[in-house]
Motif scaffolding. Structure first.
Motif, PDB file in Angstrom:
ATOM      1  N   HIS A   1      30.046 -20.955  36.061  1.00 10.18           N
ATOM      2  CA  HIS A   1      29.530 -21.906  37.033  1.00 10.18           C
ATOM      3  C   HIS A   1      30.260 -23.232  36.848  1.00 10.18           C
TER       4      HIS A   1
ATOM      5  N   ASP B   1      35.020 -24.540  50.212  1.00  8.43           N
ATOM      6  CA  ASP B   1      33.669 -25.074  50.412  1.00  8.43           C
ATOM      7  C   ASP B   1      32.819 -24.847  49.175  1.00  8.43           C
ATOM      8  N   HIS B   2      31.733 -25.619  49.071  1.00  9.78           N
ATOM      9  CA  HIS B   2      30.725 -25.335  48.057  1.00  9.78           C
ATOM     10  C   HIS B   2      30.225 -23.918  48.251  1.00  9.78           C
TER      11      HIS B   2
ATOM     12  N   ALA C   1      27.505  -9.653  37.554  1.00 10.67           N
ATOM     13  CA  ALA C   1      28.635  -9.066  38.269  1.00 10.67           C
ATOM     14  C   ALA C   1      28.698  -7.569  37.967  1.00 10.67           C
TER      15      ALA C   1
ATOM     16  N   ARG D   1      33.455 -27.942  43.681  1.00  8.75           N
ATOM     17  CA  ARG D   1      34.159 -27.030  44.575  1.00  8.75           C
ATOM     18  C   ARG D   1      35.366 -26.430  43.859  1.00  8.75           C
TER      19      ARG D   1
ATOM     20  N   ASN E   1      24.394 -22.028  42.495  1.00 12.21           N
ATOM     21  CA  ASN E   1      24.545 -21.127  41.344  1.00 12.21           C
ATOM     22  C   ASN E   1      25.612 -20.067  41.501  1.00 12.21           C
ATOM     23  N   SER E   2      26.393 -20.130  42.588  1.00 14.26           N
ATOM     24  CA  SER E   2      27.381 -19.076  42.760  1.00 14.26           C
ATOM     25  C   SER E   2      28.573 -19.322  41.849  1.00 14.26           C
ATOM     26  N   ARG E   3      29.246 -18.247  41.495  1.00 13.41           N
ATOM     27  CA  ARG E   3      30.436 -18.318  40.651  1.00 13.41           C
ATOM     28  C   ARG E   3      31.654 -17.848  41.441  1.00 13.41           C
ATOM     29  N   THR E   4      32.810 -18.325  41.019  1.00 16.19           N
ATOM     30  CA  THR E   4      34.056 -17.944  41.674  1.00 16.19           C
ATOM     31  C   THR E   4      34.610 -16.674  41.031  1.00 16.19           C
ATOM     32  N   VAL E   5      35.049 -15.748  41.877  1.00 14.23           N
ATOM     33  CA  VAL E   5      35.649 -14.496  41.424  1.00 14.23           C
ATOM     34  C   VAL E   5      37.085 -14.490  41.923  1.00 14.23           C
TER      35      VAL E   5
ATOM     36  N   LEU F   1      30.352 -15.170  44.056  1.00 17.90           N
ATOM     37  CA  LEU F   1      29.319 -14.289  43.523  1.00 17.90           C
ATOM     38  C   LEU F   1      28.039 -15.108  43.420  1.00 17.90           C
TER      39      LEU F   1
ATOM     40  N   ALA G   1      38.280 -11.421  37.946  1.00 21.07           N
ATOM     41  CA  ALA G   1      37.707 -12.270  36.900  1.00 21.07           C
ATOM     42  C   ALA G   1      36.566 -13.099  37.488  1.00 21.07           C
ATOM     43  N   VAL G   2      35.482 -13.225  36.735  1.00 17.85           N
ATOM     44  CA  VAL G   2      34.348 -14.052  37.160  1.00 17.85           C
ATOM     45  C   VAL G   2      34.381 -15.342  36.344  1.00 17.85           C
ATOM     46  N   LEU G   3      34.541 -16.478  37.018  1.00 17.10           N
ATOM     47  CA  LEU G   3      34.598 -17.760  36.314  1.00 17.10           C
ATOM     48  C   LEU G   3      33.191 -18.278  36.033  1.00 17.10           C
TER      49      LEU G   3
END
Lengths: 329, 329
Positions: A47, B46-47, B159, A53, B51-55, B153, A43-45
């Protein structure tokens, strides 16, 4: 003959996981806890806020150990699984945004169980404005539920770590302490059906623990520096916080005194109500330390008294009668 | 008498989880997979890059279903658990940065099992420059391992979603396909000890699956638009990708032909080597689609041929002989 027809109808109306197959199980979960992020490899959350963080935690619940289908229904188990994970996110001062569900269940489990579990999860994540964004399901001998919670920690204030308590701070708490343990004691004694109606709040505290969303987020903004949730038992959890911060803390008994309902429950089962309060745990109420006044929704329950590498916890400056909390083995 | 002394010595040298208790188990995990983020209510990452997103993704492994201690050692299981989760992160084009481990095990499980599992996890996360940042352990009737992987990401490219394949693209893949299934077939037939030494690469592909870190990240930068990993079986996984994108794909058999070693293994167990390649899965090799040339580390294995709501997968423009992949129930 009639019986056979009934059985066949029941089978169609109440199928097992084996009968419907993996895809139908996943569809059922996604229908009850909808998310557009679900269904890919990961899954991509969205921003987060600038500079935010990611905060992450996981809890595994095993049937017969962490929940019991004899007295909890699947929707309650789903709600509680989310609450206890989101409480850990809130205990860092972060905002829960997403959850994952990994589920193992025997293939003869009814699809309805999964539907109800997912409904409970879907309801509770919605309370927080979060989503169930993915997961995994698998055949297994027992029901094992593993929930992972993801939070966003925005702004520049530090996270509310266990090691950030300082002498001179006050100890603050939100929510009722001992309710869950009292509810569990009542159910163990009388069975859920046999518990008098007036104890419903305690039963709810145990079976589908709630906490108002945003408490940890508010606490961080209001100056709390260290925080944890009351999961293993108040004295045990405060002990961890004290030890990690190298301080000792003193709790004022009058501020955590068992409620009239908890007292009544204790009397009925022949237990000391203080045991529920001091070592019960599973309330997932938040406990923290701050130099400022208690944040909205919190009350003072004691003070951080001094440097102390042993992490001593006293109640009214004396050793508490109950210290032992939950341990896994 | 001598036996009793041996047993006592063994008990001290090789204690169970019940004998050492929860804290020692957690300490053991943290010693073998170190992280400073572990040990609070939740882990704070960490940061990410701007503009990165969490996967995020999770997989649950059940003893006897997903792994077997008769032929896999705990370190291998740990490595494989990380690979298969990180492969899902890479399949989105993201970089794995963290993992969580939730573990249920009977209290008579040896601490050494947990130490070895954590060591395997620690080794593999290190390969990726990632960390085991937290988790949960609990008593349970079976060994159940639930790993959650977190990735970042970065950048502005989308993605690598399953629905992003387009007619006119080529199909690309990295890594050996069918190796894991061939290894599994050999072990099932001969037991791990009985498999001739020359098949070691196939055994390793099954028991502690590796993939070179960064393949998905590179693929996204190089123009791949849709990607998945070969986990359930090549035709099954390509079928999912094709169906979700509303296309059909054609694979060129010569580009995925079983290796000489896979052929030799198949002959030894009396199976068709194409079965391993087309429906084996668990290689966790990456398969994607792109308008450009194959990225570094990838080769062309076919083409995306046309819009097709059924998500048809053909091999040399014909229906493949093996289509069925892994399903959970």
């Amino acid at each position: 003959m009639r019986k056979e027809i009934m059985a066949r109808r029941n089978k169609v109306k109440n199928p097992t996981l084996a009968e419907v197959g993996e895809h139908a199980v996943i569809d059922t979960i996604m229908r009850h806890a909808p998310s557009t992020r679900n269904g890919d490899d990961a899954a991509v959350l969205d921003h987060g806020a600038p500079n935010s963080r990611t905060v992450i935690t996981t809890d595994m619940l095993v049937e017969g150990r962490h929940f019991n289908l004899d007295w909890s229904n699947p929707a309650e188990i789903g709600r509680k699984a989310i609450t206890q994970n989101f409480a850990d996110v809130e205990a860092m001062g972060a905002r829960p945004v997403a959850a994952l569900l990994a589920l193992s269940a025997p293939n003869y489990t009814r699809l309805q169980f999964v539907a109800d579990l997912a409904r409970g999860i879907g309801e509770r994540v919605l309370d927080y404005g979060a989503e169930l964004v993915g997961g995994d399901i698998t055949d297994g001998e027992n029901i094992v539920i593993s929930v992972t919670a993801v939070g966003q920690l925005g702004g520049s204030l530090p996270a509310l770590r266990l090691e950030n308590a300082r002498p001179g701070q006050i100890l603050v708490a939100s929510g009722g302490i001992g309710d869950s343990a009292a509810g569990y004691a009542l159910i163990s004694r009388f069975g859920r059906e046999g518990v008098p109606e007036k104890f419903a709040p305690l039963i709810r505290a145990h079976c589908s623990t709630e906490m108002p969303p945003g408490r940890g987020f508010v606490a961080r903004a209001a100056g709390v520096t260290a925080m944890t949730d009351n999961s293993d038992g108040l004295i045990a959890d405060l002990g961890t916080l004290a030890r990690r911060s190298g301080v000792s803390v003193n709790v004022l008994s009058e501020t955590i005194a068992p409620s009239p309902l908890v007292r009544e429950a204790a009397e009925l089962v022949g237990e000391d109500p203080w045991k529920f309060v001091l070592s019960g745990g599973e309330d997932h109420t938040l406990v923290g330390t701050t130099f400022g006044p208690p944040p909205t929704g919190f009350r003072q329950i004691g003070t951080v008294v001094r440097h102390n590498s042993m992490g001593e916890v006293t109640v009214d400056s004396a050793h508490p009668h109950y210290r032992e909390g939950w341990t896994s083995f």
